[in-house]
Design an enzyme around this catalytic site. Structure first.
Site, PDB file in Angstrom:
ATOM      1  N   GLN A 176     -33.940  25.486  17.408  1.00  0.00           N
ATOM      2  CA  GLN A 176     -33.576  25.463  15.996  1.00  0.00           C
ATOM      3  C   GLN A 176     -32.900  24.138  15.660  1.00  0.00           C
ATOM      4  OE1 GLN A 176     -31.551  28.958  14.574  1.00  0.00           O
ATOM      5  NE2 GLN A 176     -31.372  28.118  12.532  1.00  0.00           N
ATOM      6  N   PHE A 177     -33.713  23.183  15.209  1.00  0.00           N
ATOM      7  CA  PHE A 177     -33.190  21.847  14.918  1.00  0.00           C
ATOM      8  C   PHE A 177     -32.154  21.877  13.800  1.00  0.00           C
ATOM      9  CE2 PHE A 177     -36.290  21.920  11.528  1.00  0.00           C
ATOM     10  CZ  PHE A 177     -35.769  21.079  10.556  1.00  0.00           C
ATOM     11  N   THR A 178     -32.160  22.899  12.954  1.00  0.00           N
ATOM     12  CA  THR A 178     -31.215  22.951  11.838  1.00  0.00           C
ATOM     13  C   THR A 178     -29.769  23.091  12.309  1.00  0.00           C
ATOM     14  OG1 THR A 178     -31.543  25.337  11.546  1.00  0.00           O
ATOM     15  CG2 THR A 178     -32.925  23.847  10.217  1.00  0.00           C
TER      16      THR A 178
END
Length: 159
Positions: free
Chosen positions: A78-80
């Site tokens: 999850q790059f966020t």
């Protein structure tokens, strides 16, 4: 490297209406890889998660790890988690690692968990996923490899 760890009774990842991965009792780990993260971050964070005592023992105390209960881990990239929201209202993701390197590190992180002897499943890197979970507790832990103690590297299983 940032991680959101959730103690779950079950969790699954769905892509385009199909379940691609699922676990029963264990941990859902959302992992965010940032520029500057290293192999040491992977090693220390995977070891910490494997040994984190957040499951209840017979006295209802959080005293057991996912390894102790023979639980499973579902890891979702999850790059966020690398979002920077300090300026304005739109998050900046410039701290997120480039996709090719992030994927390599993500897979290395998963492999480290498997080397700990934990059944580890994954989402699909860079895919739009629906993540379903039954949070048990709820118990949710935030970890950041850059803000944690240097003693992680020397952890013992029973620490």
């Amino acid at each position: 490297m940032k991680a959101v760890i959730q103690r779950v009774s079950a969790a699954q990842v769905e892509i385009d209406g199909s379940v691609v991965s699922s676990i029963h009792k264990g941990l859902l780990v959302l992992i965010g890889i940032e520029k500057g993260d290293t192999e040491n971050d992977i090693a220390s964070l995977s070891k910490k998660i494997a040994c984190l005592r957040i499951f209840e023992d017979s006295s209802s105390k959080m005293n057991l790890s996912v390894k102790d209960i023979s639980g499973e881990i579902l890891v979702v990239s999850q790059f966020t988690l690398a979002a920077d929201c300090r300026k304005g209202n739109r998050p900046s993701f410039e701290n997120a690692e480039e996709p090719q390197e992030a994927n390599r590190m993500y897979m290395k992180f998963v492999e480290q968990l498997r080397q700990e002897g934990i059944q580890t499943c994954t989402g699909q890197f860079a895919a739009h996923m629906r993540v379903h979970l039954i949070n048990n507790g709820p118990v949710t832990i935030l970890l950041d490899s850059r803000k944690q103690s240097s003693t992680w590297r020397g952890m013992k299983q029973d620490a």
